[in-house]
Write a protein that holds these residues in place. Structure first.
Motif, PDB file in Angstrom:
ATOM      1  N   PRO A 147     -18.121  12.763  26.285  1.00 31.70           N
ATOM      2  CA  PRO A 147     -18.668  11.822  25.350  1.00 31.70           C
ATOM      3  C   PRO A 147     -20.020  12.034  25.352  1.00 31.70           C
ATOM      4  CG  PRO A 147     -18.030  10.952  27.583  1.00 31.70           C
ATOM      5  CD  PRO A 147     -17.432  12.251  27.479  1.00 31.70           C
ATOM      6  N   PRO A 148     -20.753  11.482  24.017  1.00 32.12           N
ATOM      7  CA  PRO A 148     -22.015  11.942  24.196  1.00 32.12           C
ATOM      8  C   PRO A 148     -23.198  11.126  24.947  1.00 32.12           C
ATOM      9  CG  PRO A 148     -21.369  10.554  22.028  1.00 32.12           C
ATOM     10  CD  PRO A 148     -20.106  11.212  22.864  1.00 32.12           C
ATOM     11  N   TYR A 149     -22.403  10.092  25.172  1.00 36.80           N
ATOM     12  CA  TYR A 149     -23.245   9.093  26.263  1.00 36.80           C
ATOM     13  C   TYR A 149     -22.174   8.442  27.398  1.00 36.80           C
ATOM     14  CZ  TYR A 149     -26.461   9.126  22.447  1.00 36.80           C
ATOM     15  OH  TYR A 149     -27.293   9.643  21.414  1.00 36.80           O
ATOM     16  N   ALA A 150     -22.034   9.217  28.373  1.00 42.56           N
ATOM     17  CA  ALA A 150     -21.054   9.022  29.377  1.00 42.56           C
ATOM     18  C   ALA A 150     -21.623   8.053  30.321  1.00 42.56           C
ATOM     19  CB  ALA A 150     -20.612  10.242  30.113  1.00 42.56           C
ATOM     20  N   ALA A 151     -21.297   6.728  29.976  1.00 44.38           N
ATOM     21  CA  ALA A 151     -21.862   5.615  30.976  1.00 44.38           C
ATOM     22  C   ALA A 151     -21.493   5.956  32.675  1.00 44.38           C
ATOM     23  CB  ALA A 151     -21.729   4.374  30.392  1.00 44.38           C
ATOM     24  N   ASP A 152     -20.226   6.318  32.643  1.00 43.83           N
ATOM     25  CA  ASP A 152     -20.008   6.222  34.038  1.00 43.83           C
ATOM     26  C   ASP A 152     -18.646   7.296  34.032  1.00 43.83           C
ATOM     27  OD1 ASP A 152     -17.728   5.059  33.028  1.00 43.83           O
ATOM     28  OD2 ASP A 152     -18.504   2.944  33.427  1.00 43.83           O
ATOM     29  N   ASP A 153     -17.796   7.518  35.224  1.00 41.92           N
ATOM     30  CA  ASP A 153     -16.911   8.505  35.575  1.00 41.92           C
ATOM     31  C   ASP A 153     -15.731   7.872  34.563  1.00 41.92           C
ATOM     32  OD1 ASP A 153     -18.294   9.762  37.113  1.00 41.92           O
ATOM     33  OD2 ASP A 153     -17.301   9.015  38.869  1.00 41.92           O
ATOM     34  N   ALA A 154     -15.416   6.789  34.283  1.00 39.76           N
ATOM     35  CA  ALA A 154     -14.387   6.243  33.503  1.00 39.76           C
ATOM     36  C   ALA A 154     -14.510   6.716  32.172  1.00 39.76           C
ATOM     37  CB  ALA A 154     -14.348   4.731  33.442  1.00 39.76           C
ATOM     38  N   ALA A 155     -15.719   6.891  31.687  1.00 36.91           N
ATOM     39  CA  ALA A 155     -15.938   7.069  30.323  1.00 36.91           C
ATOM     40  C   ALA A 155     -15.375   8.529  30.107  1.00 36.91           C
ATOM     41  CB  ALA A 155     -17.435   7.095  29.772  1.00 36.91           C
ATOM     42  N   VAL A 156     -15.664   9.536  30.916  1.00 40.82           N
ATOM     43  CA  VAL A 156     -15.580  10.877  31.064  1.00 40.82           C
ATOM     44  C   VAL A 156     -13.765  10.890  31.093  1.00 40.82           C
ATOM     45  CG1 VAL A 156     -15.440  13.064  32.236  1.00 40.82           C
ATOM     46  CG2 VAL A 156     -17.438  11.606  32.172  1.00 40.82           C
ATOM     47  N   VAL A 157     -13.116  10.148  31.976  1.00 41.46           N
ATOM     48  CA  VAL A 157     -11.825  10.131  32.095  1.00 41.46           C
ATOM     49  C   VAL A 157     -11.013   9.771  30.817  1.00 41.46           C
ATOM     50  CG1 VAL A 157      -9.902   9.045  33.380  1.00 41.46           C
ATOM     51  CG2 VAL A 157     -11.814   9.854  34.656  1.00 41.46           C
ATOM     52  N   GLU A 158     -11.567   8.603  30.154  1.00 45.79           N
ATOM     53  CA  GLU A 158     -11.142   8.131  29.067  1.00 45.79           C
ATOM     54  C   GLU A 158     -11.249   9.267  28.041  1.00 45.79           C
ATOM     55  OE1 GLU A 158      -9.157   5.764  26.466  1.00 45.79           O
ATOM     56  OE2 GLU A 158      -9.555   5.337  28.646  1.00 45.79           O
ATOM     57  N   ARG A 159     -12.155  10.136  27.844  1.00 47.24           N
ATOM     58  CA  ARG A 159     -12.422  11.016  26.870  1.00 47.24           C
ATOM     59  C   ARG A 159     -11.502  12.194  26.977  1.00 47.24           C
ATOM     60  NH1 ARG A 159     -13.641  11.111  21.982  1.00 47.24           N
ATOM     61  NH2 ARG A 159     -14.097  13.101  20.948  1.00 47.24           N
ATOM     62  N   ALA A 160     -11.308  12.621  28.434  1.00 50.74           N
ATOM     63  CA  ALA A 160     -10.117  13.618  28.748  1.00 50.74           C
ATOM     64  C   ALA A 160      -8.932  13.169  28.255  1.00 50.74           C
ATOM     65  CB  ALA A 160     -10.024  13.622  30.251  1.00 50.74           C
ATOM     66  N   LYS A 161      -8.477  12.100  27.881  1.00 48.77           N
ATOM     67  CA  LYS A 161      -7.184  11.949  27.396  1.00 48.77           C
ATOM     68  C   LYS A 161      -7.424  12.017  25.860  1.00 48.77           C
ATOM     69  CE  LYS A 161      -6.373   7.670  29.970  1.00 48.77           C
ATOM     70  NZ  LYS A 161      -6.227   6.178  30.103  1.00 48.77           N
TER      71      LYS A 161
END
Length: 237
Positions: free
Chosen positions: A151-165
Motif C-alpha cells: 500500500p502506498p501509505y502503510a499506516a500499520d502492519d494491518a494495512a500490509v496484511v490487508e494488502r496481501a489479500k
C-alpha cells in the motif's frame, strides 16, 4: 512518466560490473531479419517518422533452448548516412509493460540529434509479453483493486496484511490467465537475453543500448550478462 523526460539532458555512459545470479545464456543464433511494414497502430503512433518492423524468434525458456519459441517484434529507424553508421542502438522506454516499437520516432520528435540517427540504426521493440511480442495479460481492469504489492501509505502492519489479500488474488488471477505458461519466463534476465538474440539476428558483433527508468535495469542486466558484446550503454534513471 519516463517518456516525457527531455532527451536533451546530459546522459552518462555507465560501466556495469554487477553479476546476476541467472541461468547461463545460450549462444545467440544468427537469424535473417525480414524488414517490412509495421502494424497499423505503430505506424499511426510513429507518424510522421517511418519505421520498418520485423520479428526475431527467441526461446520461451532459455534454460531449455529447444523448447517452444515466441516472436519478438522490433522496429528500425535506419541510418540514412552509411558512411557514419557505427552499429545499432537498442532502446527501452521503461515500465516495464509499455510498447517500445514507436519509441525511436518519439525520441526523434523530441530532438534526438542527427549525430545519433546518422551513427545508428535505432531499434525499438515490444519486449516479451508486451504488445506485438506474444502478449501476456492478467486481465486487469482500470477499476480493479490492484495498484501495487505494498500500500502506498502503510499506516500499520494491518494495512500490509490487508494488502496481501489483494496481491494473493492478483497472483491467482494472473495464473488463471496464463494459459501458455509464459508468465514465469517474463524476467529481466530473459529480456536481456532477447536483446542479444536481436543483436545477433541483425548481424552485429556488439550492441549499443539506451534505457530509461526500468530500461536502465535492463541495460545493466545486458551489460552484466554480455560484457563482451556490449558497446556503449547509456542508462537514464
Amino acid at each position: 512518466m519516463t517518456r516525457h523526460r527531455s532527451v536533451t539532458r546530459n546522459l552518462a555512459v555507465i560501466g556495469v560490473a554487477s553479476a546476476l545470479a541467472v541461468v547461463p545464456a545460450a549462444a545467440a543464433v544468427a537469424t535473417q531479419v525480414a524488414w517490412g511494414a509495421c502494424p497499423e497502430d505503430v505506424v499511426a503512433e510513429a507518424a510522421p517518422s517511418q519505421l520498418d518492423c520485423a520479428t526475431v524468434p527467441v526461446p520461451v525458456d532459455y534454460a531449455d533452448p529447444a523448447s517452444s519459441e515466441i516472436d519478438i517484434m522490433i522496429s528500425r529507424l535506419a541510418s540514412k548516412n552509411p558512411s557514419k553508421r557505427r552499429g545499432i542502438l537498442l532502446l527501452n522506454p521503461g515500465g516495464p509493460g509499455g510498447s517500445g516499437l514507436a519509441f525511436p520516432a518519439f525520441l526523434v520528435a523530441r530532438g534526438l540529434p542527427a549525430s545519433v540517427t546518422d551513427s545508428y540504426d535505432v531499434i525499438g521493440m515490444d519486449t516479451r509479453g508486451i504488445g506485438h511480442s506474444a502478449p501476456v495479460s492478467c486481465g486487469f481492469t482500470a477499476d480493479g483493486p490492484y495498484l501495487g504489492n505494498i500500500p502506498p501509505y502503510a499506516a500499520d502492519d494491518a494495512a500490509v496484511v490487508e494488502r496481501a489479500k489483494v496481491v494473493k488474488g492478483v497472483a491467482e488471477q494472473c495464473a488463471r490467465n496464463d494459459r501458455d505458461g509464459h508468465l514465469r519466463h517474463l524476467t529481466t534476465a530473459n529480456t536481456a537475453r532477447d536483446l542479444d538474440r536481436i543483436r545477433a539476428a541483425l548481424g552485429e558483433e556488439k550492441a549499443n543500448f539506451l534505457g530509461f527508468s526500468y530500461g536502465s535495469a535492463l541495460g545493466a542486466a545486458y551489460a552484466s550478462l554480455f560484457p563482451e558484446r556490449a558497446d556503449r550503454i547509456v542508462l537514464d534513471r
